[in-house]
Design a protein around this motif. Structure first.
Motif, PDB file in Angstrom:
ATOM      1  N   ILE A 106     -10.371  37.730   4.212  1.00 23.81           N
ATOM      2  CA  ILE A 106      -9.783  37.612   2.875  1.00 23.81           C
ATOM      3  C   ILE A 106      -8.555  38.506   2.804  1.00 23.81           C
ATOM      4  O   ILE A 106      -8.610  39.672   3.194  1.00 23.81           O
ATOM      5  N   SER A 107      -7.445  37.960   2.272  1.00 23.48           N
ATOM      6  CA  SER A 107      -6.286  38.810   2.001  1.00 23.48           C
ATOM      7  C   SER A 107      -6.154  38.988   0.491  1.00 23.48           C
ATOM      8  O   SER A 107      -6.272  38.040  -0.279  1.00 23.48           O
ATOM      9  N   VAL A 108      -5.941  40.231   0.094  1.00 23.25           N
ATOM     10  CA  VAL A 108      -5.882  40.605  -1.324  1.00 23.25           C
ATOM     11  C   VAL A 108      -4.431  40.860  -1.710  1.00 23.25           C
ATOM     12  O   VAL A 108      -3.752  41.669  -1.091  1.00 23.25           O
ATOM     13  N   PRO A 109      -3.953  40.158  -2.752  1.00 22.00           N
ATOM     14  CA  PRO A 109      -2.572  40.317  -3.201  1.00 22.00           C
ATOM     15  C   PRO A 109      -2.408  41.401  -4.254  1.00 22.00           C
ATOM     16  O   PRO A 109      -3.389  42.021  -4.690  1.00 22.00           O
ATOM     17  N   GLY A 110      -1.185  41.571  -4.703  1.00 21.72           N
ATOM     18  CA  GLY A 110      -0.844  42.561  -5.717  1.00 21.72           C
ATOM     19  C   GLY A 110      -1.507  42.339  -7.054  1.00 21.72           C
ATOM     20  O   GLY A 110      -1.543  43.251  -7.885  1.00 21.72           O
ATOM     21  N   THR A 111      -2.073  41.160  -7.280  1.00 21.77           N
ATOM     22  CA  THR A 111      -2.756  40.897  -8.552  1.00 21.77           C
ATOM     23  C   THR A 111      -3.960  41.808  -8.749  1.00 21.77           C
ATOM     24  O   THR A 111      -4.430  41.957  -9.871  1.00 21.77           O
ATOM     25  N   VAL A 112      -4.436  42.445  -7.682  1.00 23.29           N
ATOM     26  CA  VAL A 112      -5.548  43.382  -7.818  1.00 23.29           C
ATOM     27  C   VAL A 112      -5.167  44.535  -8.755  1.00 23.29           C
ATOM     28  O   VAL A 112      -6.044  45.178  -9.327  1.00 23.29           O
ATOM     29  N   THR A 113      -3.872  44.758  -8.963  1.00 22.33           N
ATOM     30  CA  THR A 113      -3.409  45.830  -9.852  1.00 22.33           C
ATOM     31  C   THR A 113      -3.302  45.382 -11.308  1.00 22.33           C
ATOM     32  O   THR A 113      -3.047  46.215 -12.182  1.00 22.33           O
ATOM     33  N   TYR A 114      -3.473  44.087 -11.586  1.00 20.50           N
ATOM     34  CA  TYR A 114      -3.304  43.573 -12.948  1.00 20.50           C
ATOM     35  C   TYR A 114      -4.525  43.907 -13.802  1.00 20.50           C
ATOM     36  O   TYR A 114      -5.667  43.834 -13.333  1.00 20.50           O
ATOM     37  N   ALA A 115      -4.298  44.216 -15.055  1.00 21.06           N
ATOM     38  CA  ALA A 115      -5.385  44.593 -15.967  1.00 21.06           C
ATOM     39  C   ALA A 115      -6.463  43.509 -16.053  1.00 21.06           C
ATOM     40  O   ALA A 115      -7.649  43.822 -16.129  1.00 21.06           O
ATOM     41  N   LYS A 116      -6.071  42.255 -16.022  1.00 19.32           N
ATOM     42  CA  LYS A 116      -7.031  41.158 -16.171  1.00 19.32           C
ATOM     43  C   LYS A 116      -7.730  40.768 -14.871  1.00 19.32           C
ATOM     44  O   LYS A 116      -8.484  39.809 -14.848  1.00 19.32           O
ATOM     45  N   SER A 117      -7.528  41.504 -13.796  1.00 21.69           N
ATOM     46  CA  SER A 117      -8.101  41.150 -12.494  1.00 21.69           C
ATOM     47  C   SER A 117      -9.373  41.915 -12.168  1.00 21.69           C
ATOM     48  O   SER A 117      -9.628  42.263 -11.017  1.00 21.69           O
ATOM     49  N   GLU A 118     -10.200  42.159 -13.164  1.00 21.57           N
ATOM     50  CA  GLU A 118     -11.428  42.923 -12.942  1.00 21.57           C
ATOM     51  C   GLU A 118     -12.357  42.219 -11.953  1.00 21.57           C
ATOM     52  O   GLU A 118     -12.988  42.886 -11.115  1.00 21.57           O
ATOM     53  N   ALA A 119     -12.470  40.902 -12.014  1.00 27.13           N
ATOM     54  CA  ALA A 119     -13.348  40.183 -11.076  1.00 27.13           C
ATOM     55  C   ALA A 119     -12.873  40.393  -9.639  1.00 27.13           C
ATOM     56  O   ALA A 119     -13.691  40.600  -8.730  1.00 27.13           O
ATOM     57  N   LEU A 120     -11.572  40.366  -9.421  1.00 24.86           N
ATOM     58  CA  LEU A 120     -11.029  40.615  -8.090  1.00 24.86           C
ATOM     59  C   LEU A 120     -11.342  42.045  -7.643  1.00 24.86           C
ATOM     60  O   LEU A 120     -11.743  42.270  -6.494  1.00 24.86           O
ATOM     61  N   ARG A 121     -11.190  43.003  -8.530  1.00 23.47           N
ATOM     62  CA  ARG A 121     -11.508  44.390  -8.161  1.00 23.47           C
ATOM     63  C   ARG A 121     -12.988  44.537  -7.815  1.00 23.47           C
ATOM     64  O   ARG A 121     -13.350  45.259  -6.875  1.00 23.47           O
ATOM     65  N   GLN A 122     -13.848  43.823  -8.511  1.00 25.87           N
ATOM     66  CA  GLN A 122     -15.271  43.860  -8.179  1.00 25.87           C
ATOM     67  C   GLN A 122     -15.513  43.231  -6.806  1.00 25.87           C
ATOM     68  O   GLN A 122     -16.332  43.723  -6.025  1.00 25.87           O
ATOM     69  N   ALA A 123     -14.785  42.180  -6.488  1.00 22.50           N
ATOM     70  CA  ALA A 123     -14.899  41.557  -5.163  1.00 22.50           C
ATOM     71  C   ALA A 123     -14.437  42.512  -4.080  1.00 22.50           C
ATOM     72  O   ALA A 123     -15.069  42.616  -3.019  1.00 22.50           O
ATOM     73  N   VAL A 124     -13.351  43.226  -4.336  1.00 24.47           N
ATOM     74  CA  VAL A 124     -12.796  44.163  -3.357  1.00 24.47           C
ATOM     75  C   VAL A 124     -13.833  45.217  -2.951  1.00 24.47           C
ATOM     76  O   VAL A 124     -13.860  45.651  -1.807  1.00 24.47           O
ATOM     77  N   LYS A 125     -14.705  45.586  -3.872  1.00 23.87           N
ATOM     78  CA  LYS A 125     -15.754  46.562  -3.561  1.00 23.87           C
ATOM     79  C   LYS A 125     -16.728  46.030  -2.504  1.00 23.87           C
ATOM     80  O   LYS A 125     -17.354  46.817  -1.805  1.00 23.87           O
ATOM     81  N   THR A 126     -16.869  44.713  -2.421  1.00 22.98           N
ATOM     82  CA  THR A 126     -17.906  44.123  -1.567  1.00 22.98           C
ATOM     83  C   THR A 126     -17.378  43.527  -0.262  1.00 22.98           C
ATOM     84  O   THR A 126     -18.177  43.196   0.611  1.00 22.98           O
TER      85      THR A 126
END
Length: 189
Positions: A106-126
């Protein structure tokens, strides 16, 4: 609509002649835009997957609003555990697990920094460190605080810093692991 036999033959030749070509991609399904019929996209995607296997290269997936359909095609074509990178991932932890459990990256883009990207940040943890890459997706998806500007690789440190914050490690650890993973995935070592 440009996935013609001539285009595929040109791609075969290019892969045979140029060892710098490391993957087939971005290929996949994009149902966000409506300018290409879905059946044409399915046919092109399947044909390009066969080409990747034929030339022995990893696959880089483009998927937009077609996650279930993309997964269905990949599974029906026997791509579980085939070297595959899910480009520009923006989904949550359930999808992260579905992808990594199949042996894919999986490649993670800059959207991980967006306020509305909480689901992506939760994915990044796993996402396992050896399955995680950093994504620029230039010129779009610029990380905060440069959102709205043209994106470029010089902003990747911001993506790495946010991933580090989410994972509770240093940005250097994120970059080092992503560098190692990218080199291994693309056979650059």
């Amino acid at each position: 609509q440009d996935c013609t036999p001539q285009a595929l033959e040109a791609m075969r030749r290019a892969f045979a002649e140029d060892p710098r070509l490391k993957a087939v991609g971005e290929i996949g399904l994009d149902f966000y835009w409506h300018d290409c019929p879905r059946e044409v996209q399915y046919e092109a995607f399947t044909t390009q997957l066969h080409l990747a296997r034929e030339v022995g290269r990893p696959v880089v997936i483009h998927c937009r609003e077609a996650e279930e359909e993309t997964l269905m095609v990949l599974e029906s074509q026997g791509f579980k555990d085939y070297p595959l990178l899910w480009h520009c991932f923006g989904l949550g932890p359930d999808w992260g697990r579905l992808i990594t459990e199949r042996g894919w990256h999986i490649s993670v883009p800059g959207t991980v920094t967006y306020a509305k990207s909480e689901a992506l940040r939760q994915a990044v943890k796993t996402i396992p460190a050896d399955r995680l890459l950093l994504e620029t997706d230039c010129p779009y998806m610029t990380p905060v605080p440069h959102r709205g500007e043209r994106n470029h690789p010089g902003f990747m440190h911001l993506t790495a810093e946010k991933i580090a914050e989410v994972r509770g490690i240093s940005a250097e650890e994120v970059c080092s692991a992503a560098y190692k993973t990218a080199n291994s995935f693309f056979g650059i070592e």
